[in-house]
Design an enzyme around this catalytic site. Structure first.
Site, mmCIF file in Angstrom:
data_model
loop_
_atom_site.group_PDB
_atom_site.id
_atom_site.type_symbol
_atom_site.label_atom_id
_atom_site.label_comp_id
_atom_site.label_asym_id
_atom_site.label_seq_id
_atom_site.Cartn_x
_atom_site.Cartn_y
_atom_site.Cartn_z
ATOM 1 N N GLY B 58 0.599 -1.290 0.022
ATOM 2 C CA GLY B 58 -0.202 0.037 0.070
ATOM 3 C C GLY B 58 1.085 1.470 -0.137
ATOM 4 O O GLY B 58 1.951 1.353 -0.389
ATOM 5 N N SER B 60 3.309 3.359 2.495
ATOM 6 C CA SER B 60 3.327 3.153 3.479
ATOM 7 C C SER B 60 3.291 4.493 4.474
ATOM 8 O O SER B 60 3.048 4.935 5.314
ATOM 9 C CB SER B 60 4.993 3.462 3.399
ATOM 10 O OG SER B 60 5.870 3.886 2.387
ATOM 11 N N CYS B 90 6.347 -4.757 0.666
ATOM 12 C CA CYS B 90 6.513 -3.271 -0.177
ATOM 13 C C CYS B 90 6.503 -1.819 0.525
ATOM 14 O O CYS B 90 7.047 -2.096 1.699
ATOM 15 C CB CYS B 90 5.690 -3.692 -0.956
ATOM 16 S SG CYS B 90 5.851 -2.481 -2.219
ATOM 17 N N ARG B 120 12.978 3.581 -1.204
ATOM 18 C CA ARG B 120 11.348 3.566 -1.394
ATOM 19 C C ARG B 120 11.617 3.480 -2.597
ATOM 20 O O ARG B 120 10.312 2.494 -2.893
ATOM 21 C CB ARG B 120 11.093 5.163 -0.419
ATOM 22 C CG ARG B 120 9.734 5.235 -0.332
ATOM 23 C CD ARG B 120 9.320 6.495 0.342
ATOM 24 N NE ARG B 120 7.927 6.601 -0.511
ATOM 25 C CZ ARG B 120 6.470 6.516 -0.315
ATOM 26 N NH1 ARG B 120 6.361 6.831 1.114
ATOM 27 N NH2 ARG B 120 5.634 6.441 -0.975
ATOM 28 N N ILE B 154 5.593 -4.149 -7.370
ATOM 29 C CA ILE B 154 4.987 -2.304 -7.662
ATOM 30 C C ILE B 154 5.128 -1.069 -7.111
ATOM 31 O O ILE B 154 5.569 -1.201 -5.797
ATOM 32 C CB ILE B 154 3.433 -2.204 -6.908
ATOM 33 C CG1 ILE B 154 2.613 -4.384 -7.630
ATOM 34 C CG2 ILE B 154 2.370 -1.599 -7.783
ATOM 35 C CD1 ILE B 154 2.169 -4.158 -8.933
ATOM 36 N N ARG B 155 6.409 -0.406 -7.885
ATOM 37 C CA ARG B 155 6.709 0.721 -7.257
ATOM 38 C C ARG B 155 7.326 0.597 -6.138
ATOM 39 O O ARG B 155 7.652 0.567 -4.650
ATOM 40 C CB ARG B 155 5.879 1.875 -6.944
ATOM 41 C CG ARG B 155 5.071 2.504 -8.357
ATOM 42 C CD ARG B 155 3.881 3.661 -8.104
ATOM 43 N NE ARG B 155 4.343 4.949 -8.005
ATOM 44 C CZ ARG B 155 5.041 5.624 -6.779
ATOM 45 N NH1 ARG B 155 4.668 5.124 -5.488
ATOM 46 N NH2 ARG B 155 5.788 6.678 -7.020
ATOM 47 N N HIS B 202 4.969 -8.863 -4.133
ATOM 48 C CA HIS B 202 4.074 -9.097 -3.211
ATOM 49 C C HIS B 202 3.072 -10.088 -3.599
ATOM 50 O O HIS B 202 3.125 -10.359 -4.910
ATOM 51 C CB HIS B 202 3.154 -8.006 -4.088
ATOM 52 C CG HIS B 202 3.255 -6.845 -3.980
ATOM 53 N ND1 HIS B 202 2.859 -5.797 -3.105
ATOM 54 C CD2 HIS B 202 4.346 -5.906 -4.422
ATOM 55 C CE1 HIS B 202 2.948 -4.567 -2.966
ATOM 56 N NE2 HIS B 202 3.486 -4.746 -3.682
ATOM 57 N N GLU B 204 1.140 -11.600 -1.668
ATOM 58 C CA GLU B 204 -0.187 -11.903 -1.885
ATOM 59 C C GLU B 204 -0.939 -11.401 -3.261
ATOM 60 O O GLU B 204 -2.058 -11.634 -3.814
ATOM 61 C CB GLU B 204 -0.187 -10.777 -1.113
ATOM 62 C CG GLU B 204 -0.880 -9.147 -1.667
ATOM 63 C CD GLU B 204 0.778 -8.428 -1.466
ATOM 64 O OE1 GLU B 204 1.627 -9.073 -1.371
ATOM 65 O OE2 GLU B 204 0.985 -7.129 -1.395
#
Lengths: 296, 264
Positions: B58, B60, B90, B120, B154-155, B202, B204
């Site tokens: 998500g 942070s 992440c 980051r 993802i990023r 991820h 998930e």
């Protein structure tokens, strides 16, 4: 040896939207506003030249923002930056992709560049979010490659009624679809003007196959929690924040409301002392210009 | 749980921090692990009721701000200090790091505890997000299936430096362009030390539950006498509402192709 990697896959496009779930995406027009949004806990910002309320007031043709401004906002924050392209304007989308924006909103808030065709979003590595008023419209956008959907609502009104209408239209249609016989899906797909394969998928999943946010008229923490309790995955807030009396407090409150949407005690607390909300527009007023109806 | 166990493992309660992000995705995979009860954690009471915690993907900064507002940060810090396992994916990895580069102006609240420095948005904007297959570490391989795993970034952050005693679970070999940009051949993307585990990718977002199994193994190993289920989980807050909120069904898990679903 370098690892074999694939970028722009469907999992990666939808994946970013999944990371935004339970969050608030805020419209910002300057680097300063973007910083306020980030400090308030926005999961992403939408960079645009004028918020929808100002577009309504000023009139004229609304276009993609100046790249200088998008770059300044990208430099100012660490959260994802989205930007809007006009409906059907695939060159604006190419420019936004080249700028490295994280998501493109093919948006009815800008003046459409093509009244018939949307952008073929499969041609891009950057993911797209698109607006919808009902299930058929949502599935047409997904068929074109959208990796995220939002309600259209009526941007720039501060009036949540159309977002609720569009949310209920989509959710209600999905519930109805789940009771249908598989033999009936062909005609249903024809009636809602959506590909039958997608209709079948929605029946199986019981939801849109991509992340689904509320947008277009959310102005208060209660509005945001309402959309979440109706079953949306997250919320866009446009004019509601920076057209209000105290943007920082309101932005923080809406973020808290989207996490704790089930908890009325928390909602009561965060709704207190937020200053003046944006002045809303009653969409039944004479001469109201609907943005939601600018595309199908 | 190793296959062929004679006795079923005792039930254990694992929480997923549900402030924002991909918590539902984690819950779906956790529920596939035998003997696990899954709880959404938004409050101190909910946190106290679990034996291990996943901090999902998500934003942070968002999670930190929401957690701070309700005084959850000290509680989260003492959770790990009390020897209860925490796994961050992440955004969760950033949360657990002792140091982070590329933070927002003014910095952000980190839980810390894991002796790593992360960058980051190491890989850049969304167009640089990607997926690949990486060699699986022993704790994942021990749950069977393939020797590698699907890793979705993802990023994503990456670990720039890890302190002594930090176990490296996964590494990503940079492409020539990335090498030129960063001046290094590889980065660490999965680590573990004591009760803390962090991954930049991820699990998930995939159908591979082995990372969740590996984490549940950690939780079981640290749960001790109590068996990992201290008391009852607090009831959900829905009772006050007069109506059940519509809970959107789970998102499907996608492969690389458009709308191509993978079955869990």
């Amino acid at each position: 040896m370098a690892s074999e990697k694939s970028s722009g896959t469907f999992a990666v496009k939808v994946g970013l939207a999944q990371m935004l779930k339970g969050g608030v995406i805020m419209d910002v027009t300057t680097a300063e506003e973007a910083r306020i949004a980030e400090e308030a806990g926005a999961v992403a910002v939408m960079a645009l030249e004028r918020v929808p309320a100002d577009i309504r007031r000023d009139g004229g043709v609304a276009r993609m923002s100046d790249p200088t401004m998008i770059k300044a906002i990208k430099a100012a924050v660490t959260i994802p930056v989205m930007a809007k392209a006009r409906i059907g304007h695939f060159v604006e989308a190419q420019i936004l992709e080249a700028l490295g924006v994280d998501y493109i909103d093919e948006s009815e808030v800008l003046t459409p560049a093509d009244e018939i065709h949307h952008i073929n979003k499969h041609n891009f590595k950057v993911p797209f979010v698109c607006g919808c008023r009902d299930l058929g419209e949502a599935l047409r956008r997904i068929a074109e490659g959208a990796a995220m959907i939002r309600t259209k609502g009526e941007a720039g009104t501060g009036n949540v009624v159309e977002a609720v209408r569009h949310c209920r239209a989509v959710m209600g249609a999905i519930r109805q679809l789940q009771t249908m016989d598989d033999d009936e899906l062909y005609v249903y797909a024809k009636e809602i003007r959506a590909p039958v394969e997608l209709v079948r998928q929605v029946k199986t999943l019981g939801r849109l196959p991509v992340v689904n946010f509320a947008a277009g008229g959310v102005a208060t923490p209660a509005d945001a929690a309402l959309m979440m309790q109706l079953g949306m995955d997250g919320v866009f807030v446009g004019s509601g924040i920076f057209k209000s009396g105290d943007p920082a407090s309101r932005a923080r409150a809406i973020v808290q409301a989207v996490t704790h949407y089930n908890n009325p005690a928390v909602l009561a607390e965060v709704s207190s002392n937020l200053g003046e909300p944006m002045v809303g527009i009653d969409i039944r007023e004479k001469g109201f210009n609907s943005y939601a109806q600018r595309s199908e | 749980m190793a296959t062929g166990d004679a006795t079923p493992a005792p039930r254990i309660r694992v929480g997923v921090l549900a402030l924002q992000g991909s918590f539902r995705e984690h819950m779906t995979l956790l529920q596939k692990v035998p003997g696990v009860e899954v709880v959404e954690v938004r409050t101190k009471d909910e946190l106290e009721s679990v034996a291990g915690l996943i901090i999902p993907g998500g934003e942070s900064t968002t999670m930190a701000l929401v957690a701070e507002r309700w005084g959850l940060i000290p509680e989260l810090r003492s959770f790990a200090k009390a020897g209860k396992p925490v796994w961050g994916t992440c955004a969760g990895m950033i949360f657990l790091a002792e140091g982070a580069e590329g933070q927002k102006e003014g910095g952000q609240t980190l839980l810390g505890g894991l002796d790593i420095t992360v960058s980051r948005n190491f890989f850049g904007a969304q167009i640089n997000s990607f997926e690949t297959r990486l060699p699986a570490p022993e704790c994942v391989k021990s749950h069977g299936s393939t020797d590698d795993f699907r890793a979705v970034f993802i990023r994503a952050p990456a670990v720039l430096a890890a302190g002594p005693g930090v176990e490296v679970l996964a590494e990503y070999a940079l492409t020539p362009e990335e090498r030129a940009k960063h001046g290094r051949d590889k980065v660490i993307v999965g680590v573990r030390k004591g009760v803390l585990m962090a991954t930049a990718f991820h699990p998930e977002l995939t159908t591979d539950i082995r990372w969740h199994q590996a984490f549940v193994d950690m939780v079981r190993a640290h749960a001790g006498e109590a068996g990992g289920v201290p008391g009852k989980a607090p009831p959900p807050l829905y009772e006050n509402l007069g109506r059940l909120p519509n809970r959107p069904p789970d998102m499907p898990i996608y492969g690389q192709e458009f709308l191509k679903r993978e079955d869990l």
